[in-house]
Enzyme design. Sequence first.
Site, PDB file in Angstrom:
ATOM      1  N   CYS A 195       0.831  -1.211   0.000  1.00 23.21           N
ATOM      2  CA  CYS A 195       0.000   0.000   0.000  1.00 23.21           C
ATOM      3  C   CYS A 195       0.864   1.258   0.000  1.00 23.21           C
ATOM      4  CB  CYS A 195      -0.948  -0.021   1.190  1.00 23.21           C
ATOM      5  SG  CYS A 195      -2.176  -1.339   1.069  1.00 23.21           S
ATOM      6  N   SER A 517      -2.430   0.254  12.666  1.00 24.92           N
ATOM      7  CA  SER A 517      -1.986   0.115  11.288  1.00 24.92           C
ATOM      8  C   SER A 517      -1.038   1.253  10.960  1.00 24.92           C
ATOM      9  CB  SER A 517      -3.196   0.164  10.356  1.00 24.92           C
ATOM     10  OG  SER A 517      -2.807   0.462   9.043  1.00 24.92           O
TER      11      SER A 517
END
Length: 612
Positions: A195, A517
């Site tokens: 990502c 995260s």
Amino acid sequence: MPAYRSRTTTHGRNMAGARGLWRATGMKDSDFGKPIIAVVNSFTQFVPGHVHLKDLGQLVAREIEAAGGVAKEFNTIAVDDGIAMGHDGMLYSLPSREIIADSVEYMVNAHCADAMVCISNCDKITPGMLMAALRLNIPAVFVSGGPMEAGKVVLHGKKHALDLVDAMVAAADDSVSDEDVKVIERSACPTCGSCSGMFTANSMNCLTEALGLSLPGNGSTLATHADRKRLFVEAGHLVVDLARRYYEQEDERILPRSVASKKAFENAMALDIAMGGSTNTVLHILAAAYEGEVDFTMDDIDRLSRKVPCLSKVAPAKSDVHMEDVHRAGGIMSILGELEKGGLINRDCPTVHSETIGDAIDRWDITRTSSETVRNFFRAAPGGIPTQVAFSQEARWDDLDTDREKGVIRSVEHPFSKDGGLAVLKGNIALDGCIVKTAGVDESILKFSGPARVFESQDASVKAILGNEIKAGDVVVIRYEGPKGGPGMQEMLYPTSYLKSKGLGKACALITDGRFSGGTSGLSIGHVSPEAANGGTIGLVREGDIIDIDIPNRTISLRVDEAELATRRAEQDAKGWQPAEQRKRRVTTALKAYAAFATSADRGAVRDLGDR
């Protein structure tokens, strides 16, 4: 002179059976005596960061054999944290790190491989392989799959750069239409690769550069760009050279424990703080140091965080900046270069590719190199075409970002902030420390006090946030989500994303013995140690207690006197350190096995088997 490990299975009359099996894999007479190199791949169709790795293992294998080695490939597991997020699947993410480390050790030691190339990419795979490399201490080179291109979309006449977190936030924001959510969802993750922000995967792949175990450009070169192929080709040749240097020339300087010394860990952590890396990197750096028997602790991180400035802000800290922009600004070697100019890097650490990290910086920092080849390498740009194919485009930026005053990478004279992007806080609620990604915290809330809203699970907190039960000024406390208490130390991306969706991203704090995260921003404080399940003070917090957070002074405190805390502790000891409310959570035998040995986050959540 150390003998090639593989001779154990390839030489001598009594190894005729083993040689017969090696022959069945394709080896010939001329191969016995060559270094056997493990190609440690992590291909899976579950994870966009790994979906393109299937053929890359064999690419490396061909280069190993061209260089005179024998390549043998195997695969590890790989969990996608984004897909596992928000449900019980996240319980498995952190424990998978230990499984990966163990599986690499099992395969490499069982077959007596001489060296290895680790092809990783996403959140727990790079750390797991790094732990294995330091545990095994055989020649190793890391080469990751590379970052995803940032998503691009035009909404209501305005162009936006997107990533995974934008899709999560938009989906929970009632003011965003269903149609816009669909557009964002379809645009957020356009290509293969990890990502696109400075999330955990990219942070860790950047740190392998600073540790000296991967080639320059490993952390920032896009997965889709043709330039990334060179890293895989070079890794294949390099690992054979390293094997020969160790086994034939007794050069121990190239072994993982020699390369990743305490000074190298300091370099990696300085980089992490300067670039505002994911808080998860703290867990993984501590765990890797543990495996390498390096004396590197939370105290070292605290010491570095007080003197290293924040030189780069990337998504989620700055939503319009992604890894492709970091690469254009010179990548990790240029951030290290700015730190080195400020006297914040140990130049003399060896690497697998250069005599020292200082030599590598001199060659690869775009502000000091004379090499047009290097400068052209960092002009590699996104192709802007959705694809799952590696090396599929050759786009170039017209120019580089060398602005060290207002650019993506800043000098130490012009930092985003004098305080670095990560900080260790301590106080009565976190006696052994906790971590906050300061790069993602708005300056208005660096000091914050508010009443505790206590939840015994991530699920309960999400329900309250979405139900509009959390108000501006609250401190959301999520406990019993640590390595042992979860078990598995879930990431809290959904609670933080939903706070942002409700307009509370700059009006609330969240503290937890779980983790976050890499996509998390805001006043999000994790890794509270000791965790609740280990008798930590976070387990004594009650609804409405005032919690004081002071990032500039590195403190976090529960405004409850010691006598009251002692009374509460005695009551909790009698009840047992477990959630007050029954949780709908299936804890399997595999998770129980992890929980039985898991330590709190201040030790990297490694397993404590009582042998150290």
